[in-house]
Design an enzyme around this catalytic site. Sequence first.
Site, short mmCIF file in Angstrom:
data_model
loop_
_atom_site.label_atom_id
_atom_site.label_comp_id
_atom_site.label_asym_id
_atom_site.label_seq_id
_atom_site.Cartn_x
_atom_site.Cartn_y
_atom_site.Cartn_z
N GLN A 196 -4.43 -4.99 7.36
CA GLN A 196 -5.41 -5.95 6.83
C GLN A 196 -5.33 -7.29 7.55
OE1 GLN A 196 -7.78 -5.18 4.82
NE2 GLN A 196 -7.08 -3.22 4.00
N LYS A 235 -10.47 0.22 10.43
CA LYS A 235 -10.65 -1.02 9.68
C LYS A 235 -11.04 -2.17 10.61
CE LYS A 235 -7.13 0.19 6.24
NZ LYS A 235 -7.90 0.46 5.04
N ASP A 295 3.11 -4.05 8.36
CA ASP A 295 1.85 -3.35 8.15
C ASP A 295 0.73 -4.35 8.43
OD1 ASP A 295 -0.47 -2.24 7.20
OD2 ASP A 295 0.37 -1.56 5.30
N CYS A 322 -4.74 2.23 -3.67
CA CYS A 322 -3.48 2.78 -3.13
C CYS A 322 -2.31 1.81 -3.31
CB CYS A 322 -3.61 3.17 -1.67
SG CYS A 322 -4.89 4.38 -1.36
N HIS A 343 0.87 -1.17 0.00
CA HIS A 343 0.00 0.00 0.00
C HIS A 343 0.92 1.23 0.00
CE1 HIS A 343 -2.83 2.96 1.71
NE2 HIS A 343 -3.80 2.11 1.44
C1 LIG Z 1 -2.44 -2.73 3.74
C2 LIG Z 1 -2.77 -1.32 4.12
N1 LIG Z 1 -1.81 -0.54 4.62
C3 LIG Z 1 -2.04 0.72 4.99
C4 LIG Z 1 -3.29 1.28 4.87
C5 LIG Z 1 -3.47 2.70 5.28
O1 LIG Z 1 -4.43 2.85 6.25
P1 LIG Z 1 -4.91 4.32 6.66
O2 LIG Z 1 -5.34 4.97 5.38
O3 LIG Z 1 -6.03 4.08 7.60
O4 LIG Z 1 -3.76 5.01 7.27
C6 LIG Z 1 -4.33 0.50 4.34
C7 LIG Z 1 -5.69 1.04 4.19
O5 LIG Z 1 -6.11 1.58 3.22
C8 LIG Z 1 -4.06 -0.82 3.96
O6 LIG Z 1 -5.02 -1.60 3.44
#
Ligand SMILES: Cc1ncc(COP(=O)(O)O)c(C=O)c1O
Lengths: 429, 146
Positions: free
Chosen positions: A222, A245, A219, A385, A142
């Site tokens: 998910q 999430k 990270d 993203c 991401h």
């Molecule tokens: C794998 C992963 N990493 C990071 C993020 C970033 O999360 P946030 O936008 O809540 O900071 C997301 C969510 O979109 C994600 O799915």
Amino acid sequence: MSSTAAPLTEAELAAIRSDFPQLGEIVQGHPLVYLDSGATSLKPRQVLDAERRFAETRTAAVHRGAHTLAAEATEDYEDARMRVARFIGARDDELVWTSNATEAVNLVAHAIGNASLGRGGAAAERFRLGPGDEIVATEQEHHANLIPWQELAARTGATFRWIRTHDDGTLDLGHAAEVIGERTRIVAFSHVSNVVGLENPVAELVALARAAGALVLLDACQSAPHVPLDVKALDVDFAVLSGHKMLAPTGIGALYGRRELLRDLPPFLTGGSMITTVTMEGADFLPPPQRFEAGTQRISQAVAFAAAVDYLDAVGMERIAAHEAALGARLAARLAEQPDVRLIGPADSPHRVGLAAFTIGTVHAHDVGQLLDEQGIAVRVGHHCAQPLHRRLGVTATARASAYLYTTPAEVDALVDGLDAVRRVFGGR
Amino acid sequence: MTTDTGLYQELILEHDRERHGHGLRDGGAAESHQRNPVCGDEVLLRLHVADGRVADISWQGSGCAISMASASVLHDVVVGLSLDELGERIELFREAMRSKGRQPIDEDLFGDAVALSGVSKFPARVKCALLSWMAAEHALDSVRAA
Ligand SMILES: Cc1ncc(COP(=O)(O)O)c(C=O)c1O
């Protein structure tokens, strides 16, 4: 993900669903089929109530002021930290509140950047980066776990490298073994990719990083909402999550950092609430976690985050994982059997969570999402993203269905059957 | 076939398939590359001018049916207009798209673009319909600045 726990029974699922007010919404004349929990989850009444109760009875700034409510608010806030920390297997002084996972990654990257400028003194020397050092991420990431590392490399003169994926989007571990080496200082990767939907081999990647003496940032955006997570058992140095999430409101996330690392890391944001002594010449900082929580914090959101993990714990993460593994397997298998559908990632992996991205014919994902929306089915469309991963897969955009503990098998079927509307309008393109 | 919401009119699907003006041709007076970062849709558009009029719109791009059909319709609507008329037409189209369905598209001025009327009721899709029109506006600005 394979799990030995029993999936949720129909009665349990019905009881869970009754806790989520938004599941009763009518969208475009149809009952909402919410398959976008990977973007953000729905919120149960218990979480909304906890946030409201706090705002109605305990509004006060934390760690500032001596009146009764300020003391109670501080207690609730610190209690929330303890509960969320325990949920991921951490100690309470190892959990820093952030606004989301993005901020948590940036916190680590900027703190390391500050250490590289000499901030944090001798204790922070272990974090210093410069030319010759390497930061490693993966092609699956991401943007939140990618761009902060590219930027850190650019600021410090370190080299940014990445682990390739195979054609199906899964990580190429052979390549990981080539990329991670003695120059590697940081290895950042996702536990579960938000596009591929498979649990990554954390142990193998951590072993490579350990052999190289590199720090590991996981990270867990998910994974934490969907599978049992134990940061100590996984032996990672840092982990990031987003509350929204995992049933909590927006605006609250968390950074886990091993105690001795947080102890030596200089701050990222500076200002009120993170200091001991301030003079006109400089300041001394509090120990972690407060060193990393400058300014007035998201208090009611932290309290609601704790209510969210309590809710998940009450259902049981093992059982949630089993429920979602069954949904994910059904989703992947049914999508894969459609001749005009390209499923991202393998159809029959035991590592899949309740998430699958796909394309149908040559129809653009935006149009797919629109035609599903007309049936009340909410999916995410776009590059999620993860532009480099989509480029690697040879597509500009995909549609993505993602489940959670409240998702039913019938909703998965509604999505797959709903693709007929796409075929009707676009005539099998 | 028309769906419940009228978003995917037959005319739109036809333009999406046929993509009038598609392909970049030499000799443009200016060009503009527009991208929608949300979905990755993109259009590279060239404005061809002769005797103060739009001689051609040539373009290439990838994206959803709405964005591709809109580029095709743009080509049909604006070729032959004076540069001032082009500016006015873009402005009118933008207003209609942002009107949330309150401002209909005038068929005399816009031909097949009326089929895009329904888009204005979908705020998330307005950007798709406007992508090529924004590219035309940028190209027009460059021509005027030159
Ligand atoms: C794998 C992963 N990493 C990071 C993020 C970033 O999360 P946030 O936008 O809540 O900071 C997301 C969510 O979109 C994600 O799915």
